[in-house]
Write a protein that holds these residues in place. Structure first.
Motif, short mmCIF file in Angstrom:
data_model
loop_
_atom_site.label_atom_id
_atom_site.label_comp_id
_atom_site.label_asym_id
_atom_site.label_seq_id
_atom_site.Cartn_x
_atom_site.Cartn_y
_atom_site.Cartn_z
N ALA A 107 0.83 -1.21 0.00
CA ALA A 107 0.00 0.00 0.00
C ALA A 107 0.86 1.26 0.00
N VAL A 108 1.92 1.26 0.78
CA VAL A 108 2.80 2.43 0.83
C VAL A 108 3.49 2.63 -0.51
N VAL A 109 3.95 1.55 -1.12
CA VAL A 109 4.60 1.64 -2.43
C VAL A 109 3.63 2.23 -3.47
N VAL A 110 2.40 1.73 -3.49
CA VAL A 110 1.41 2.23 -4.46
C VAL A 110 1.10 3.70 -4.21
N ALA A 111 0.84 4.07 -2.96
CA ALA A 111 0.50 5.46 -2.64
C ALA A 111 1.66 6.39 -3.00
N ARG A 112 2.88 5.97 -2.73
CA ARG A 112 4.05 6.78 -3.06
C ARG A 112 4.16 7.00 -4.57
N TYR A 113 4.00 5.91 -5.32
CA TYR A 113 4.12 5.99 -6.77
C TYR A 113 3.06 6.92 -7.36
N LEU A 114 1.83 6.85 -6.82
CA LEU A 114 0.73 7.64 -7.36
C LEU A 114 0.68 9.06 -6.81
N GLY A 115 1.48 9.34 -5.75
CA GLY A 115 1.41 10.65 -5.12
C GLY A 115 0.11 10.83 -4.36
N ALA A 116 -0.49 9.73 -3.94
CA ALA A 116 -1.81 9.77 -3.28
C ALA A 116 -1.64 9.78 -1.76
N THR A 117 -2.73 10.10 -1.08
CA THR A 117 -2.76 10.05 0.39
C THR A 117 -3.20 8.67 0.83
N LEU A 118 -2.44 8.08 1.74
CA LEU A 118 -2.75 6.75 2.26
C LEU A 118 -3.68 6.89 3.46
N VAL A 119 -4.81 6.22 3.41
CA VAL A 119 -5.74 6.26 4.53
C VAL A 119 -5.39 5.15 5.51
N LEU A 120 -5.28 5.48 6.79
CA LEU A 120 -4.96 4.49 7.81
C LEU A 120 -5.94 3.31 7.71
N PRO A 121 -5.42 2.09 7.59
CA PRO A 121 -6.32 0.95 7.37
C PRO A 121 -7.04 0.52 8.64
N ASP A 122 -8.12 -0.23 8.47
CA ASP A 122 -8.72 -0.93 9.59
C ASP A 122 -8.16 -2.35 9.60
N VAL A 123 -8.51 -3.12 10.62
CA VAL A 123 -8.02 -4.50 10.76
C VAL A 123 -9.23 -5.43 10.76
N ARG A 124 -9.24 -6.38 9.85
CA ARG A 124 -10.38 -7.27 9.71
C ARG A 124 -9.97 -8.72 9.96
N GLY A 125 -10.78 -9.41 10.73
CA GLY A 125 -10.53 -10.82 11.02
C GLY A 125 -11.19 -11.71 10.00
N SER A 126 -11.19 -13.00 10.28
CA SER A 126 -11.72 -13.98 9.33
C SER A 126 -13.23 -14.11 9.37
N LYS A 127 -13.85 -13.66 10.47
CA LYS A 127 -15.29 -13.77 10.60
C LYS A 127 -15.99 -12.52 10.07
N PRO A 128 -17.18 -12.65 9.49
CA PRO A 128 -17.93 -11.47 9.03
C PRO A 128 -18.18 -10.50 10.18
N GLY A 129 -17.94 -9.23 9.93
CA GLY A 129 -18.17 -8.22 10.96
C GLY A 129 -17.04 -8.08 11.97
N ASP A 130 -16.02 -8.93 11.85
CA ASP A 130 -14.87 -8.87 12.76
C ASP A 130 -13.94 -7.76 12.29
N LYS A 131 -14.14 -6.57 12.84
CA LYS A 131 -13.43 -5.39 12.36
C LYS A 131 -12.95 -4.55 13.53
N ARG A 132 -11.70 -4.12 13.46
CA ARG A 132 -11.11 -3.30 14.51
C ARG A 132 -10.41 -2.10 13.90
N ASN A 133 -10.22 -1.08 14.73
CA ASN A 133 -9.42 0.06 14.30
C ASN A 133 -7.95 -0.31 14.30
N PHE A 134 -7.18 0.32 13.46
CA PHE A 134 -5.74 0.11 13.39
C PHE A 134 -5.13 0.33 14.77
N GLY A 135 -5.58 1.38 15.47
CA GLY A 135 -5.02 1.73 16.76
C GLY A 135 -5.38 0.79 17.89
N ASP A 136 -6.27 -0.18 17.65
CA ASP A 136 -6.57 -1.18 18.67
C ASP A 136 -5.39 -2.14 18.85
#
Length: 418
Positions: free
Chosen positions: A112-141
């Motif tokens: 993601a960092v390589v792609v954003a750097r190449y495109l000159g784009a802003t990288l949005v902080l990702p979320d963290v997703r588990g294997s189960k549906p709805g299993d979602k956490r903030n990056f900062g967790d």
């Protein structure tokens, strides 16, 4: 000439003393030999493939405590951090999610960092997703947000929150191969980004490609920085990892506080791909136990397993090494509700990844990306004792089982550190 009775008595006592001393030496040598043979060989049971000959017990390195090796000096980063964001900056955003555990997160961040750097784009902080549906956490967790943003300062712009103007309607999902190249971005990603303005990346892994690169470019430097210099655990999670490591070292007093971490997960061993692989890529608990005993680790060795909770199939390993622990048996009680008994396994995976990265010895019983990315972190920090179970007839030397990532220096980490 008359013999002085006192001289006779003195001579008798002297001879007796030497005989007793000789017997003591012989007995001590015998007991030591028996003890060494017992530590180096198999416990009671039919394990004929573990040799316990006198030759084996004499030549095994560090026979009482196992073939531990000192860490090597830390390597220095040999990539060049860009002074500033090069090229024309766009108004677009690159979004993505971290999935499948920290061994994938490391690679997903790099792409993601390589792609954003190449495109000159802003990288949005990702979320963290588990294997189960709805299993979602903030990056900062799980991870340290400030460390992540600071480490990429001057490389790419990072937005901590997804801007309100981004919606599913103006996001184009783009599949990105792991270790994406500049040519691939130019041909397959940049045209879509130019047309849509915002993209969402989905990294896929055609293979576990952690090979060293011979030719270094700006993209390689950015990938090295992203892979090895951005992710750190949130302090609260880091404290849990440290408490487990401290506990393992305390239990390892007879081996100077050293312990082995083994990536051994029962659910992975039971999968069809693991069982039917054309080449040996998975090792059972019993096979791991036999391997460790064969190369010289004794029954007092402390072993940490990535398996979260005890399974009866692990009993064979515990028979060899009574000090074998899972997270369930070693984690502080006041932490289990959040980090072990929660509905998500992301915490457990993160804890395993960092303990395996920092143990004195790492044994991957399962091949794959976990092994590859743990090896990368270990190489970067000088912890190069990575022992891979294998069938090497007649060998009882740990040196013969050092990971090819280390022995051949063919891991990507050797492109990033020198």
């Amino acid at each position: 000439m008359a013999v002085d009775p006192r001289q006779v008595l003195a001579g008798f006592l002297t001879v007796t003393m030497f005989v007793m001393l000789g017997n003591m030496i012989k007995r001590d040598h015998f007991d030591t030999t028996v003890e060494v043979a017992n530590h180096s060989g198999s416990p009671s049971g039919n394990y004929d493939d573990v040799e316990t000959t006198e030759h084996t017990t004499v030549t095994l390195p560090g026979v009482r405590n196992g073939p531990w090796k000192e860490d090597v000096l830390n390597l220095k980063p040999c990539w060049t951090k860009p002074d500033s964001e090069e090229g024309q900056q766009s108004e677009g955003f690159v979004t993505f999610s971290l999935t499948n555990g920290p061994e994938y997160h490391v690679s997903q961040i790099a792409d993601a960092v390589v792609v954003a750097r190449y495109l000159g784009a802003t990288l949005v902080l990702p979320d963290v997703r588990g294997s189960k549906p709805g299993d979602k956490r903030n990056f900062g967790d799980i991870y340290d947000v400030e460390k992540f943003v600071k480490s990429l300062n001057g490389v790419v712009r990072v937005a901590k929150y997804q801007p309100g103007e981004i919606s599913a309607r103006n996001l184009a999902v783009v599949r990105v191969p792991n270790r994406v190249t500049g040519n691939h971005i130019a041909e397959h990603i940049e045209p879509i980004f130019s047309r849509k303005g915002n993209i969402r990346l989905a990294t896929y892994f055609p293979s576990v490609n952690m090979r060293k690169t011979e030719h270094k470019s700006i993209i390689d430097s950015v990938a090295c920085l992203a892979m090895f210099g951005t992710l750190e655990l949130k302090p609260e999670v880091r404290e849990v990892v440290d408490s487990i490591i401290e506990r393992l070292r305390t239990l390892s007093r007879k081996s100077d506080g050293q312990f082995i971490a083994v990536d051994l997960r029962v659910e992975m061993l039971e999968k069809k791909g693991c069982q039917e692989s054309s080449t040996k890529s998975c090792y059972s608990p019993e096979e791991v136990a036999l391997f460790l005993r064969k190369i010289g680790f004794n029954k007092d060795t402390t072993v940490y397993l990535t398996q979260s909770r005890w399974d009866s199939s692990l009993d064979a390993l515990k028979d060899f090494f009574p000090k074998t622990y899972t997270k369930e048996g070693i984690m502080p009680e006041d932490k289990k509700a959040k980090y072990l008994n929660s509905e998500t396994s992301e915490f457990e995976k993160a804890i395993d990844f960092y303990i395996c990265s920092e143990s004195d010895v790492f044994v991957p019983a399962i091949s794959g990306l976990f092994y590859a990315n743990v090896a990368g972190k270990r190489i970067a920090s000088g912890r190069t004792q990575i022992l891979v179970p294998a069938n090497v007839p007649g060998s009882t030397s740990a040196a013969d089982f050092i990971s090819p990532y280390v022995s051949k220096k063919n891991h990507l980490a050797y492109s990033c550190f020198c």
